[in-house]
Write an enzyme that holds these catalytic residues in place. Structure first.
Site, mmCIF file in Angstrom:
data_model
loop_
_atom_site.group_PDB
_atom_site.id
_atom_site.type_symbol
_atom_site.label_atom_id
_atom_site.label_comp_id
_atom_site.label_asym_id
_atom_site.label_seq_id
_atom_site.Cartn_x
_atom_site.Cartn_y
_atom_site.Cartn_z
ATOM 1 N N ASP A 445 0.833 -1.218 0.000
ATOM 2 C CA ASP A 445 0.000 0.000 0.000
ATOM 3 C C ASP A 445 0.864 1.263 0.000
ATOM 4 O OD1 ASP A 445 -2.356 1.474 0.098
ATOM 5 O OD2 ASP A 445 -3.225 0.231 1.678
ATOM 6 N N ASP A 513 -10.984 1.729 -3.074
ATOM 7 C CA ASP A 513 -11.523 1.420 -1.750
ATOM 8 C C ASP A 513 -13.041 1.430 -1.771
ATOM 9 O OD1 ASP A 513 -9.230 0.919 -0.351
ATOM 10 O OD2 ASP A 513 -9.014 2.944 0.442
#
Ligand code: GLA
Length: 690
Positions: A445, A513
């Site tokens: 990430d 997301d």
């Protein structure tokens, strides 16, 4: 294939359906000749005879016609190359030589010891272009800007520009608008590819989904970048792009040093936007994505289920449920390491939290393997929380400006990966981690942008922007080489780092997301313009949607929406009823059946997600899969039939769902009824040629 004219001054590169040609004048001006359908060398030579327009003195005949416009001389366009030496600024080059090998062509120019090499490589019908600049003699060369390529479109009226714009939780949304005079600039000044724009543009005048000419360009770079699309005063259009957002200094080249730009790839297609996408997908599967012929497993990810509040026993309970529904890879997201019980602490300390995993990750990994699944973990190596052992030991390892505030976003700072000690630290931490437990998968990430990109003590701190990305690539390459069975996912708060550069080093990407299955249809529609389903991770999460909008949707709708990519599950399975788990199991098994077709097949966007019926179709050999979603039915009107693509009109196809046999010609010209009705309905239809 590269054809070269006898005089060695006209070159033609050809793929199966397209050609690209360029020509060097007696004055060493490198002119663009052709980009479009396949032509012969004689055609390119004929084009090379056309004189430049007589445009003096307020316009330049070179503008809009050069392959790689440098700064200086009779040029008023945005330069692709801007260089400063001790004596002067700008470039005046002399042609040195050309070299060709297979599908590759290299043209080298010299400007008083500065060597500029333009690279061209045909990959199917995608042309890869990049540039190398080498300092062969100057005490110092400051590269203010070095774009990877400039693309020139043919003379046409009414160009339109398509782009993929967005923001967090709303990435890759397709927008198309007419181009007008002047420049349109997209890019990122954030240090990573960014949620705001994918590094891709497409230009057309009158193309539809399946017909007409489309030009596409995509950059392979995971740092700041810029693509400028210019319509010049005589209406010609050029697209120039490369690493870095502004022109204040990309790198400093000492004598003997060189800089190679990322690849800026381009294609021409006359198969409309769908044809262009299929060419991009085939190119990435053949040349960019590692092991693209290996299908990606169905994963479970813990983030939406357990957030930061995790423990070994609770993850093991989730893993048992995940195994029961047919999941193949179990990924523990954030919260397993250091003092990471919230986003305020722990980033930088890549050892398991002793309270949560007293014996490390191995016991959980072993349990997961025992359940027949692979085991994966989340990391965010380029970041540090000020509340971490790493930051307490090395506060100078972050990007910062001396005497200025260190801007925290999500309570974290960016490590200066251009530093060798930081690179070495990360390598040791991650190599040790991957050796400490049987880990098969790493979700990598990157959760904030650069803000204070300073490097105190470094004479040319600007290099941090480029060197960060290079260090990231080198670290990924080194880890992949040392742990060849580990797969990597590129994530950046969802889809903030999706580009051809990172895609050549990772196995899939986290698309967004936003896991709401309806919003996802538009995000996936945009994503598919350039990237294939094989890399597009999509999870089924809880209903009502917990992350974003509280929307309620059926498991059926959530699964069909997510089956358009690499299927994952991200809901709190401990809260799902027995009935829901049984249904989920059926969908997962169905996905495994259609997976080769989805992940490796040719994709056709049958109808865009525009409020009513939308559908995508995949074709691989004799197999076809249709995923159809109905957002809302109005006025009791019948839901339209789906006209399929890519089938043999003379063949018959049996629908596995209904048992009905359909004629290919009928499916192509009249369509297939889906049986969908009401709101948020969805279905999977499998057809097999008989
Ligand atoms: C980012 C990712 C999420 C999750 C969190 C964890 O936002 O996109 O999927 O991994 O970080 O902090």
């Amino acid at each position: 294939m590269v054809d070269i004219a006898e005089n060695g001054r006209t070159w033609l590169l050809s793929g199966p359906a397209s050609s690209y040609a360029l020509h060097l004048t007696e004055a060493d001006e490198l002119l663009h000749l052709h980009w479009g359908p396949r032509i012969a060398l004689a055609d390119a030579e004929a084009l090379a005879l056309s004189p430049l327009p007589a445009y003096w003195p307020f316009e330049s005949p070179l503008d809009g016609r050069e392959e790689y416009p440098v700064e200086g001389g009779p040029r008023f366009v945005r330069p692709a190359l801007s260089v400063r030496t001790e004596e002067r600024r700008g470039t005046e080059w002399r042609f040195v030589s050309h070299q060709s090998e297979g599908d590759e062509l290299r043209l080298t120019f010299d400007d008083d010891g500065l060597a500029v090499t333009l690279h061209y490589r045909m990959r199917g019908d995608v042309l890869e272009r990049w540039v190398t600049v080498a300092n062969g003699g100057h005490a110092r060369v400051e590269l203010l800007r070095a774009d990877a390529a400039t693309w020139t479109l043919p003379d046409r009226e009414g160009w339109r520009l398509s782009q993929l714009h967005g923001r967090w939780a709303a990435e890759s949304l397709l927008a198309t608008a007419p181009l007008t005079y002047g420049e349109k600039i997209i890019g990122s000044r954030r240090g990573h590819t960014g949620h705001q724009h994918l590094p891709w543009v497409a230009l057309d005048t009158d193309a539809t989904e399946e017909r007409g000419e489309v030009y596409g360009c995509a950059l392979g770079w995971s740092g700041s970048w810029r693509i400028a699309v210019a319509q010049l005063p005589d209406a010609r259009v050029q697209i120039t792009g490369g690493a870095g957002y502004d022109d204040s200094g990309l790198l400093l080249l000492q004598p003997g040093e060189s800089y190679t730009t990322p690849v800026f790839a381009g294609l021409w297609s006359d198969g409309g936007f769908g044809g262009a996408s299929r060419t991009w997908h085939a190119y990435q599967r053949a040349y960019v994505i590692p092991d693209a012929d290996r299908d990606r497993p169905v994963l479970f990810n813990s983030w939406e289920a357990t957030n930061f509040d995790i423990s070994e026993e609770q993850q093991a309970a989730l893993a048992r449920r995940a195994a029961d529904i047919g999941v193949e890879l179990f990924v523990v997201d954030d919260g397993w390491f250091g003092a990471r019980t919230s986003d305020r602490a722990g980033l930088g300390d890549w050892t398991p939290n002793p309270d949560r995993f007293p014996h490390g990750l191995k016991p959980l990994a072993d349990q997961v393997h025992g359940l027949g699944m692979q085991f994966g973990i989340w990391v965010e190596p380029e970041m540090v929380n000020p509340d971490s052992d790493l930051y307490r030991a090395h506060p100078d390892w972050v990007q910062y400006q001396p005497g200025r505030k260190r801007t925290e976003l999500r309570n974290q700072l960016v490590l200066n990966l251009a530093r060798e000690d930081v690179q070495e630290y990360l390598w040791e931490q991650l190599d040790t981690l991957l050796s400490s437990a049987p880990i098969d998968y790493v979700k990598w990430d990157f959760n904030r942008c650069f803000t204070d990109a300073g490097w105190p003590g470094e004479p040319y701190p600007q290099r941090l922007w480029v060197d960060h990305v290079r260090a990231l690539y080198a670290l990924l390459d080194r880890l992949r080489a040392a742990h060849p069975s580990v797969a990597f996912e590129s994530c950046s708060g969802g889809g903030g780092r999706i580009d051809l550069g990172v895609m050549s080093r990772t196995d899939q990407v986290w698309t967004s997301d936003n896991t709401d299955p309806l919003d996802r249809l538009a995000i996936q529609h945009g994503f598919s313009q350039i990237h294939p389903a094989r890399v597009m991770a999509a999870w089924v999460t809880d209903s009502p949607n917990t992350q974003l909008n509280g929307r309620e949707s059926s498991l059926r709708f959530r699964f069909v929406s997510s089956m358009a990519g690499v299927l994952g599950v991200g809901g709190d399975l401990t809260e799902w009823t027995g009935e829901e788990l049984a249904e989920a199991h059926r969908w997962v098994e169905l996905y495994k059946e259609i997976r080769p077709v989805v992940q490796r097949g040719d994709q056709y966007r049958l109808r865009p997600p525009a409020g009513g019926l939308s559908a995508v179709q995949y074709v691989l050999g004799d197999e076809t899969v249709v995923l159809a979603c109905l957002q809302a039915q109005h006025y009791g009107e019948p839901v339209p039939a789906l006209r399929l693509r890519g089938l043999d009109p003379t063949a018959s196809y049996e629908c596995r769902e209904t048992g009905e046999v359909h004629r290919g010609a009928v499916l192509l010209h009249h369509g297939l009824r889906t049986g969908l009705k009401g709101d948020l309905d969805a279905t999977v239809l499998r057809l097999c040629r008989i």
